[in-house]
Design a protein around this motif. Structure first.
Motif, PDB file in Angstrom:
ATOM      1  N   TRP A  54       0.838  -1.188   0.000  1.00 57.62           N
ATOM      2  CA  TRP A  54       0.000   0.000   0.000  1.00 57.62           C
ATOM      3  C   TRP A  54       0.871   1.234   0.000  1.00 57.62           C
ATOM      4  O   TRP A  54       1.912   1.274   0.646  1.00 57.62           O
ATOM      5  CB  TRP A  54      -0.885   0.034   1.253  1.00 57.62           C
ATOM      6  CG  TRP A  54      -2.026  -0.926   1.269  1.00 57.62           C
ATOM      7  CD1 TRP A  54      -2.105  -2.086   1.975  1.00 57.62           C
ATOM      8  CD2 TRP A  54      -3.270  -0.794   0.579  1.00 57.62           C
ATOM      9  NE1 TRP A  54      -3.311  -2.695   1.764  1.00 57.62           N
ATOM     10  CE2 TRP A  54      -4.050  -1.922   0.915  1.00 57.62           C
ATOM     11  CE3 TRP A  54      -3.788   0.155  -0.289  1.00 57.62           C
ATOM     12  CZ2 TRP A  54      -5.330  -2.116   0.405  1.00 57.62           C
ATOM     13  CZ3 TRP A  54      -5.070  -0.032  -0.800  1.00 57.62           C
ATOM     14  CH2 TRP A  54      -5.836  -1.164  -0.445  1.00 57.62           C
ATOM     15  N   GLN A  55       0.426   2.251  -0.728  1.00 58.24           N
ATOM     16  CA  GLN A  55       1.038   3.566  -0.656  1.00 58.24           C
ATOM     17  C   GLN A  55      -0.066   4.603  -0.548  1.00 58.24           C
ATOM     18  O   GLN A  55      -1.244   4.293  -0.802  1.00 58.24           O
ATOM     19  CB  GLN A  55       1.908   3.847  -1.885  1.00 58.24           C
ATOM     20  CG  GLN A  55       3.163   2.994  -1.949  1.00 58.24           C
ATOM     21  CD  GLN A  55       4.058   3.316  -3.144  1.00 58.24           C
ATOM     22  OE1 GLN A  55       4.574   2.439  -3.816  1.00 58.24           O
ATOM     23  NE2 GLN A  55       4.250   4.592  -3.387  1.00 58.24           N
ATOM     24  N   VAL A  66      -3.491   3.729  -2.423  1.00 56.62           N
ATOM     25  CA  VAL A  66      -3.456   2.940  -3.654  1.00 56.62           C
ATOM     26  C   VAL A  66      -2.713   1.644  -3.346  1.00 56.62           C
ATOM     27  O   VAL A  66      -1.827   1.608  -2.491  1.00 56.62           O
ATOM     28  CB  VAL A  66      -2.771   3.689  -4.821  1.00 56.62           C
ATOM     29  CG1 VAL A  66      -3.588   4.892  -5.240  1.00 56.62           C
ATOM     30  CG2 VAL A  66      -1.348   4.100  -4.464  1.00 56.62           C
ATOM     31  N   ARG A  67      -3.111   0.597  -4.017  1.00 60.82           N
ATOM     32  CA  ARG A  67      -2.444  -0.699  -3.853  1.00 60.82           C
ATOM     33  C   ARG A  67      -1.533  -0.871  -5.065  1.00 60.82           C
ATOM     34  O   ARG A  67      -1.985  -0.804  -6.217  1.00 60.82           O
ATOM     35  CB  ARG A  67      -3.456  -1.824  -3.753  1.00 60.82           C
ATOM     36  CG  ARG A  67      -2.857  -3.161  -3.287  1.00 60.82           C
ATOM     37  CD  ARG A  67      -3.924  -3.971  -2.585  1.00 60.82           C
ATOM     38  NE  ARG A  67      -3.522  -5.310  -2.218  1.00 60.82           N
ATOM     39  CZ  ARG A  67      -2.866  -5.627  -1.109  1.00 60.82           C
ATOM     40  NH1 ARG A  67      -2.513  -4.672  -0.257  1.00 60.82           N
ATOM     41  NH2 ARG A  67      -2.561  -6.888  -0.839  1.00 60.82           N
ATOM     42  N   VAL A  68      -0.254  -1.089  -4.801  1.00 55.49           N
ATOM     43  CA  VAL A  68       0.759  -1.045  -5.848  1.00 55.49           C
ATOM     44  C   VAL A  68       1.340  -2.443  -6.064  1.00 55.49           C
ATOM     45  O   VAL A  68       1.724  -3.133  -5.103  1.00 55.49           O
ATOM     46  CB  VAL A  68       1.879  -0.055  -5.480  1.00 55.49           C
ATOM     47  CG1 VAL A  68       2.925   0.004  -6.586  1.00 55.49           C
ATOM     48  CG2 VAL A  68       1.288   1.337  -5.226  1.00 55.49           C
ATOM     49  N   TYR A  69       1.404  -2.835  -7.315  1.00 56.88           N
ATOM     50  CA  TYR A  69       1.922  -4.146  -7.716  1.00 56.88           C
ATOM     51  C   TYR A  69       3.118  -3.914  -8.634  1.00 56.88           C
ATOM     52  O   TYR A  69       3.002  -3.240  -9.659  1.00 56.88           O
ATOM     53  CB  TYR A  69       0.856  -4.949  -8.468  1.00 56.88           C
ATOM     54  CG  TYR A  69      -0.466  -5.069  -7.751  1.00 56.88           C
ATOM     55  CD1 TYR A  69      -0.827  -6.230  -7.081  1.00 56.88           C
ATOM     56  CD2 TYR A  69      -1.376  -4.000  -7.748  1.00 56.88           C
ATOM     57  CE1 TYR A  69      -2.055  -6.332  -6.431  1.00 56.88           C
ATOM     58  CE2 TYR A  69      -2.597  -4.094  -7.098  1.00 56.88           C
ATOM     59  CZ  TYR A  69      -2.932  -5.268  -6.437  1.00 56.88           C
ATOM     60  OH  TYR A  69      -4.139  -5.360  -5.788  1.00 56.88           O
ATOM     61  N   THR A  99     -12.761  -3.209  -2.418  1.00 52.65           N
ATOM     62  CA  THR A  99     -11.413  -2.810  -2.054  1.00 52.65           C
ATOM     63  C   THR A  99     -10.452  -3.320  -3.109  1.00 52.65           C
ATOM     64  O   THR A  99     -10.706  -4.353  -3.757  1.00 52.65           O
ATOM     65  CB  THR A  99     -11.021  -3.363  -0.673  1.00 52.65           C
ATOM     66  OG1 THR A  99      -9.612  -3.162  -0.453  1.00 52.65           O
ATOM     67  CG2 THR A  99     -11.317  -4.852  -0.542  1.00 52.65           C
ATOM     68  N   ALA A 100      -9.351  -2.630  -3.284  1.00 48.58           N
ATOM     69  CA  ALA A 100      -8.357  -3.057  -4.263  1.00 48.58           C
ATOM     70  C   ALA A 100      -7.850  -4.465  -3.980  1.00 48.58           C
ATOM     71  O   ALA A 100      -7.452  -5.188  -4.900  1.00 48.58           O
ATOM     72  CB  ALA A 100      -7.194  -2.067  -4.282  1.00 48.58           C
ATOM     73  N   VAL A 101      -7.883  -4.891  -2.720  1.00 48.89           N
ATOM     74  CA  VAL A 101      -7.357  -6.214  -2.360  1.00 48.89           C
ATOM     75  C   VAL A 101      -8.102  -7.324  -3.081  1.00 48.89           C
ATOM     76  O   VAL A 101      -7.523  -8.372  -3.397  1.00 48.89           O
ATOM     77  CB  VAL A 101      -7.428  -6.423  -0.829  1.00 48.89           C
ATOM     78  CG1 VAL A 101      -6.820  -7.768  -0.433  1.00 48.89           C
ATOM     79  CG2 VAL A 101      -6.727  -5.298  -0.101  1.00 48.89           C
ATOM     80  N   LEU A 117       3.996  -1.751 -13.789  1.00 43.78           N
ATOM     81  CA  LEU A 117       3.561  -1.233 -12.507  1.00 43.78           C
ATOM     82  C   LEU A 117       2.049  -1.096 -12.582  1.00 43.78           C
ATOM     83  O   LEU A 117       1.524  -0.428 -13.482  1.00 43.78           O
ATOM     84  CB  LEU A 117       4.189   0.131 -12.216  1.00 43.78           C
ATOM     85  CG  LEU A 117       3.742   0.761 -10.898  1.00 43.78           C
ATOM     86  CD1 LEU A 117       4.460   0.105  -9.728  1.00 43.78           C
ATOM     87  CD2 LEU A 117       3.987   2.266 -10.884  1.00 43.78           C
ATOM     88  N   VAL A 118       1.350  -1.725 -11.662  1.00 44.86           N
ATOM     89  CA  VAL A 118      -0.103  -1.622 -11.587  1.00 44.86           C
ATOM     90  C   VAL A 118      -0.447  -0.856 -10.314  1.00 44.86           C
ATOM     91  O   VAL A 118      -0.032  -1.246  -9.222  1.00 44.86           O
ATOM     92  CB  VAL A 118      -0.777  -3.007 -11.582  1.00 44.86           C
ATOM     93  CG1 VAL A 118      -2.302  -2.848 -11.535  1.00 44.86           C
ATOM     94  CG2 VAL A 118      -0.369  -3.812 -12.815  1.00 44.86           C
ATOM     95  N   VAL A 119      -1.178   0.224 -10.469  1.00 40.09           N
ATOM     96  CA  VAL A 119      -1.608   1.047  -9.339  1.00 40.09           C
ATOM     97  C   VAL A 119      -3.122   0.957  -9.262  1.00 40.09           C
ATOM     98  O   VAL A 119      -3.829   1.408 -10.166  1.00 40.09           O
ATOM     99  CB  VAL A 119      -1.163   2.514  -9.512  1.00 40.09           C
ATOM    100  CG1 VAL A 119      -1.667   3.366  -8.348  1.00 40.09           C
ATOM    101  CG2 VAL A 119       0.354   2.598  -9.610  1.00 40.09           C
TER     102      VAL A 119
END
Length: 320
Positions: A54-55, A66-69, A99-101, A117-119
């Protein structure tokens, strides 16, 4: 939304008579479940080839998670110093819940396999004090922020795509339109089971009647989404991509439609409008699949095929 080790899924309330307090309680309990290890059997396991965290992004008037991959670091350390990754800005579905999760399975596979990069935007959820305009601003503002700070994120801003599911696809479609108006050239937009009309014509489609009682999205949820999305006195058309005046010059689109879905005709009609406007579009239907099938690989057998199609589409669009 923090991940938990285990959680019990709450029973669905009566969406036609839900109070604000009940909505908040249901949303919080349901999102705890979606972020739990218990839900992995339904939502799928993340790809070990992606690092996930998470960021928080400082946006005008708010800080947004945002959840960052990212592609996971390799033994030679090459992934650590990447500064030229393509960017995919993702928006989860759900509208008043989500939720992004819940999208870890899809987004981690994209990050690892593209690589990219996926945000994923943890946007403000629909509520009596939070209409769709808030969520739409969150989607656009995150896209704009990451592109403008591309060097900090390690991405190539010239290779950017948006990707969303359900209400998140609506937000992504609106972001694609705003990108064109701002002079930001996107390479692709991926819209999965998109609900792209919250106006008075939202329910004027054959698929709405045919699949009104779908187990993953039924009319009571859709009516609640519409009520929350556009408060009384609000013009819904600017928030309904299906009714946009001009759909020309947009990023090439992949529109993914599960056929047993009340909003299936939203996706079909939007693909038609994009094509009529001269925007390249691929409409891909998945017979027998239900709404939100991409986020349910544990129970929806066609989720893997759709994920593979999205990967192929984005790989071609984001290639150097």
């Amino acid at each position: 939304m923090s991940e938990t080790t285990a959680a019990t899924r709450p029973p669905e309330p009566d969406f036609s008579a839900i109070t604000t307090e009940q909505l908040i309680a249901y949303r919080d309990a349901e999102n705890r479940f979606r972020a739990s290890s218990t839900a992995r059997a339904i939502l799928g396991e993340p790809d070990p080839g992606a690092a996930i965290d998470w960021q928080e992004i400082a946006l005008p008037g708010r800080d947004l998670p945002v959840r960052v991959y990212r592609p996971a670091p390799t033994g030679d350390g090459q992934a650590v110093g990447r500064t030229d990754l393509p960017l995919v800005v993702h928006v989860h579905g759900g509208g008043f819940v989500g939720t992004a999760v819940q999208c870890d399975w899809t987004n981690s596979h994209l990050a690892a396999a593209l690589p990219a990069l996926v945000v994923s935007v943890e946007h403000r959820l629909l509520a009596p004090d939070s209409p769709l305009a808030n969520a739409a601003d969150d989607g656009w503002d995150v896209l704009d922020h990451v592109v403008r700070h591309a060097a900090q994120w390690g991405v190539d801003p010239a290779r950017t795509a948006v990707f969303g599911e359900s209400c998140g696809a609506l937000i992504s479609a609106l972001a694609a339109i705003r990108a064109r108006e701002a002079g930001l050239e996107l390479k692709a937009q991926v819209l999965v089971n998109p609900a792209v009309d919250v106006s008075e014509t939202m329910f004027d489609h054959a698929s709405m009647a045919e699949y009104a009682h779908s187990p993953t999205l039924a009319l009571p949820q859709l009516r609640l989404i519409q009520r929350l999305a556009v408060p009384s006195g609000t013009d819904a058309r600017p928030l309904s991509p299906l009714h946009a005046d001009d759909l020309s010059g947009l990023a090439p689109a992949l529109v993914v439609v599960p056929t047993q879905d009340p909003v299936a005709d939203h996706g079909r009609r939007y693909a038609e409008r994009l094509r009529e406007a001269g925007t390249p579009v691929r409409l891909s239907e998945y017979p027998g699949a239900k709404h939100a099938f991409l986020t349910l690989p544990g129970v929806e057998p066609q989720a893997e095929a759709a994920q593979a199609e999205i990967l192929q589409f984005l790989r071609a669009a984001l290639a150097k």
